[in-house]
Design a protein around this motif. Structure first.
Motif, PDB file in Angstrom:
ATOM      1  N   PRO A  13       0.834  -1.210   0.000  1.00  0.00           N
ATOM      2  CA  PRO A  13       0.000   0.000   0.000  1.00  0.00           C
ATOM      3  C   PRO A  13       0.859   1.247   0.000  1.00  0.00           C
ATOM      4  CG  PRO A  13      -0.006  -1.047   2.169  1.00  0.00           C
ATOM      5  CD  PRO A  13       0.672  -2.004   1.236  1.00  0.00           C
ATOM      6  N   ILE A  14       0.335   2.309  -0.603  1.00  0.00           N
ATOM      7  CA  ILE A  14       1.069   3.564  -0.665  1.00  0.00           C
ATOM      8  C   ILE A  14       1.169   4.166   0.725  1.00  0.00           C
ATOM      9  CG2 ILE A  14       1.078   5.898  -1.625  1.00  0.00           C
ATOM     10  CD1 ILE A  14      -0.478   4.810  -3.999  1.00  0.00           C
ATOM     11  N   ALA A  15       2.398   4.424   1.171  1.00  0.00           N
ATOM     12  CA  ALA A  15       2.603   5.004   2.496  1.00  0.00           C
ATOM     13  C   ALA A  15       2.370   6.509   2.438  1.00  0.00           C
ATOM     14  CB  ALA A  15       4.017   4.711   2.985  1.00  0.00           C
ATOM     15  N   ILE A  16       1.731   7.036   3.451  1.00  0.00           N
ATOM     16  CA  ILE A  16       1.461   8.476   3.531  1.00  0.00           C
ATOM     17  C   ILE A  16       2.436   9.098   4.510  1.00  0.00           C
ATOM     18  CG2 ILE A  16      -0.221  10.225   4.185  1.00  0.00           C
ATOM     19  CD1 ILE A  16      -2.410   8.258   3.413  1.00  0.00           C
ATOM     20  N   ASP A  17       3.190  10.086   4.033  1.00  0.00           N
ATOM     21  CA  ASP A  17       4.119  10.805   4.894  1.00  0.00           C
ATOM     22  C   ASP A  17       3.325  11.848   5.673  1.00  0.00           C
ATOM     23  OD1 ASP A  17       6.090  12.199   6.154  1.00  0.00           O
ATOM     24  OD2 ASP A  17       7.261  12.643   4.365  1.00  0.00           O
ATOM     25  N   LYS A  18       3.010  11.535   6.922  1.00  0.00           N
ATOM     26  CA  LYS A  18       2.158  12.422   7.705  1.00  0.00           C
ATOM     27  C   LYS A  18       2.907  13.629   8.269  1.00  0.00           C
ATOM     28  CE  LYS A  18      -1.248   8.896   8.858  1.00  0.00           C
ATOM     29  NZ  LYS A  18      -1.996   8.186   9.903  1.00  0.00           N
ATOM     30  N   SER A  19       4.237  13.695   8.021  1.00  0.00           N
ATOM     31  CA  SER A  19       4.984  14.867   8.457  1.00  0.00           C
ATOM     32  C   SER A  19       4.889  15.995   7.433  1.00  0.00           C
ATOM     33  CB  SER A  19       6.455  14.502   8.683  1.00  0.00           C
ATOM     34  OG  SER A  19       7.077  14.139   7.455  1.00  0.00           O
ATOM     35  N   LYS A  20       4.454  15.680   6.217  1.00  0.00           N
ATOM     36  CA  LYS A  20       4.301  16.687   5.178  1.00  0.00           C
ATOM     37  C   LYS A  20       2.950  17.389   5.317  1.00  0.00           C
ATOM     38  CE  LYS A  20       7.332  14.736   1.638  1.00  0.00           C
ATOM     39  NZ  LYS A  20       7.422  14.284   0.214  1.00  0.00           N
ATOM     40  N   VAL A  21       2.877  18.583   4.761  1.00  0.00           N
ATOM     41  CA  VAL A  21       1.620  19.323   4.773  1.00  0.00           C
ATOM     42  C   VAL A  21       0.639  18.630   3.840  1.00  0.00           C
ATOM     43  CG1 VAL A  21       0.502  21.524   4.310  1.00  0.00           C
ATOM     44  CG2 VAL A  21       2.821  21.484   5.255  1.00  0.00           C
ATOM     45  N   ARG A  22      -0.531  18.278   4.370  1.00  0.00           N
ATOM     46  CA  ARG A  22      -1.558  17.599   3.578  1.00  0.00           C
ATOM     47  C   ARG A  22      -2.779  18.499   3.437  1.00  0.00           C
ATOM     48  NH1 ARG A  22      -2.964  12.120   6.322  1.00  0.00           N
ATOM     49  NH2 ARG A  22      -3.943  11.735   4.277  1.00  0.00           N
ATOM     50  N   ASN A  23      -3.385  18.467   2.269  1.00  0.00           N
ATOM     51  CA  ASN A  23      -4.636  19.188   2.079  1.00  0.00           C
ATOM     52  C   ASN A  23      -5.705  18.611   2.996  1.00  0.00           C
ATOM     53  OD1 ASN A  23      -3.856  21.028   0.004  1.00  0.00           O
ATOM     54  ND2 ASN A  23      -3.898  19.343  -1.466  1.00  0.00           N
ATOM     55  N   ALA A  24      -6.543  19.464   3.539  1.00  0.00           N
ATOM     56  CA  ALA A  24      -7.589  19.015   4.458  1.00  0.00           C
ATOM     57  C   ALA A  24      -8.825  19.886   4.299  1.00  0.00           C
ATOM     58  CB  ALA A  24      -7.095  19.067   5.902  1.00  0.00           C
ATOM     59  N   ALA A  25      -9.961  19.300   4.647  1.00  0.00           N
ATOM     60  CA  ALA A  25     -11.240  20.012   4.595  1.00  0.00           C
ATOM     61  C   ALA A  25     -11.917  19.934   5.954  1.00  0.00           C
ATOM     62  CB  ALA A  25     -12.145  19.405   3.522  1.00  0.00           C
ATOM     63  N   THR A  26     -12.419  21.067   6.411  1.00  0.00           N
ATOM     64  CA  THR A  26     -13.109  21.164   7.699  1.00  0.00           C
ATOM     65  C   THR A  26     -14.485  21.780   7.470  1.00  0.00           C
ATOM     66  OG1 THR A  26     -11.020  21.418   8.906  1.00  0.00           O
ATOM     67  CG2 THR A  26     -13.021  22.185   9.997  1.00  0.00           C
ATOM     68  N   VAL A  27     -15.495  21.213   8.133  1.00  0.00           N
ATOM     69  CA  VAL A  27     -16.869  21.663   7.912  1.00  0.00           C
ATOM     70  C   VAL A  27     -17.411  22.352   9.161  1.00  0.00           C
ATOM     71  CG1 VAL A  27     -19.206  20.978   7.293  1.00  0.00           C
ATOM     72  CG2 VAL A  27     -17.255  19.768   6.294  1.00  0.00           C
ATOM     73  N   ILE A  28     -17.854  23.590   8.983  1.00  0.00           N
ATOM     74  CA  ILE A  28     -18.483  24.359  10.052  1.00  0.00           C
ATOM     75  C   ILE A  28     -19.982  24.353   9.778  1.00  0.00           C
ATOM     76  CG2 ILE A  28     -18.559  26.579  11.249  1.00  0.00           C
ATOM     77  CD1 ILE A  28     -15.780  27.125   9.844  1.00  0.00           C
ATOM     78  N   ALA A  29     -20.686  23.461  10.450  1.00  0.00           N
ATOM     79  CA  ALA A  29     -22.136  23.353  10.256  1.00  0.00           C
ATOM     80  C   ALA A  29     -22.840  24.322  11.188  1.00  0.00           C
ATOM     81  CB  ALA A  29     -22.594  21.924  10.519  1.00  0.00           C
ATOM     82  N   LEU A  30     -23.608  25.229  10.606  1.00  0.00           N
ATOM     83  CA  LEU A  30     -24.341  26.225  11.384  1.00  0.00           C
ATOM     84  C   LEU A  30     -25.830  25.893  11.374  1.00  0.00           C
ATOM     85  CD1 LEU A  30     -22.782  29.672  10.366  1.00  0.00           C
ATOM     86  CD2 LEU A  30     -22.545  28.476  12.541  1.00  0.00           C
TER      87      LEU A  30
END
Length: 249
Positions: A13-30
Motif C-alpha cells: 500500500p502507498i505510504a502516507i508521509d504524515k509529516s508533510k503538509v496535507r490538504n484538508a477540509a473542515t466543515v463548520i455546520a451552522l
C-alpha cells in the motif's frame, strides 16, 4: 498462480508521509443561523496525536481516492476560484469530496441528494451510499484557510467550509448514530459560547470570523489565509484568480 507469480513481490500500500503538509477540509455546520446560531463541534480523544482533548469542527485530510469520487454538485464560484488561488493544482473537487466524507464519518450527517451510485461505491463510502444518497458539495462555502505551523506532529493545509445545516444537511440534525468514534461529545453549541470550550488557537480565530458573518449566507468577498510556510507566517486574503465567467469558459 504460476511459480513466477508466487515469487513476485506483493504490492505494498502507498505510504502516507504524515509529516508533510496535507490538504484538508473542515466543515463548520451552522444551525438556526438567522436567529440563535449554533455550531456543531466534538471533542478529540485524549490519545489523539493531533490536538488531543480539543473541541474541533469535523474534518480531516484529503485522501488520494477523493479525486475519483463523483459529486452530484460541485463547490461553486466564487468559492472554487478562491480555492485554487496560491495552490498547486486544482484541488476543488477533492476538497469537496473530503468535506462530505469527513462530515459523514465524524458526525453521521449527510451532505447529499437522493440518488443511486453508478457502480459499486468504494469501501469508505458504502455506509453513505446505503442511506440512498450521493455526495453533494454545492452547499459548501469557503470561509477560511490555514496551514499548521512547522514543528507539529501533523501539518495540514486546511480549508474551512460553512454549511447551512437547516437547509443543506439531508439527515436528522440531532442523529449522530452513524458517526465513528473519532469525536466524542458531539453537540450543537451556541456560537457565542463556543470560544469558552477548550479549543485549538486556529479554531478560535475561525470562530471569530464565522461569528461576524453568521447571518450572511453569501461567501465572503475575500478569504482569510494564515500561511505558515517554513519561517514565513504571513496573513493574507484570497480574492480569487478567476471569476465565475472565466472559470466557466
Amino acid at each position: 498462480m504460476t511459480s513466477a507469480d508466487k515469487s513476485a513481490p506483493m504490492a505494498q500500500p502507498i505510504a502516507i508521509d504524515k509529516s508533510k503538509v496535507r490538504n484538508a477540509a473542515t466543515v463548520i455546520a451552522l444551525r438556526d443561523r438567522a436567529t440563535a446560531p449554533k455550531v456543531l463541534m466534538g471533542q478529540r480523544g485524549a490519545s489523539a496525536v493531533f490536538m488531543p482533548n480539543k473541541f474541533v469542527f469535523p474534518g480531516g485530510a484529503v485522501d488520494v481516492e477523493d479525486a475519483d469520487i463523483p459529486l452530484v454538485g460541485s463547490i461553486p464560484d466564487p468559492c472554487a476560484s478562491r480555492l485554487v488561488e496560491d495552490c498547486d493544482g486544482d484541488v476543488v473537487h477533492a476538497l469537496g469530496v473530503a468535506a462530505v466524507r469527513e462530515l459523514w464519518e465524524e458526525t453521521g450527517l449527510i451532505l447529499g441528494q437522493r440518488g443511486e451510485w453508478a457502480g459499486t461505491p468504494p469501501a469508505d463510502w458504502e455506509t453513505f451510499a446505503a442511506t440512498g444518497h450521493v455526495p453533494d458539495a454545492s452547499a459548501l462555502r469557503f470561509v477560511f484557510r490555514a496551514i499548521t505551523p512547522p514543528g507539529r506532529p501533523r501539518r495540514f493545509d486546511a480549508r474551512f467550509f460553512v454549511v447551512d445545516a437547516d437547509q443543506d444537511v439531508a439527515s436528522d440534525l440531532d442523529d449522530f448514530d452513524a458517526a465513528c468514534d473519532e469525536l466524542s461529545a458531539l453537540q450543537w453549541i451556541p456560537l457565542e459560547e463556543a470560544r469558552s470550550f477548550d479549543l485549538p488557537f486556529i479554531t478560535e480565530v475561525v470562530l471569530a470570523e464565522v461569528q461576524q458573518r453568521a447571518a450572511d449566507p453569501r461567501p465572503p468577498l475575500s478569504v482569510p489565509f494564515f500561511a505558515n510556510d517554513g519561517e514565513s507566517r504571513a496573513f493574507r486574503r484570497l480574492r480569487g484568480l478567476v471569476n465565475a465567467e472565466t472559470r466557466g469558459g
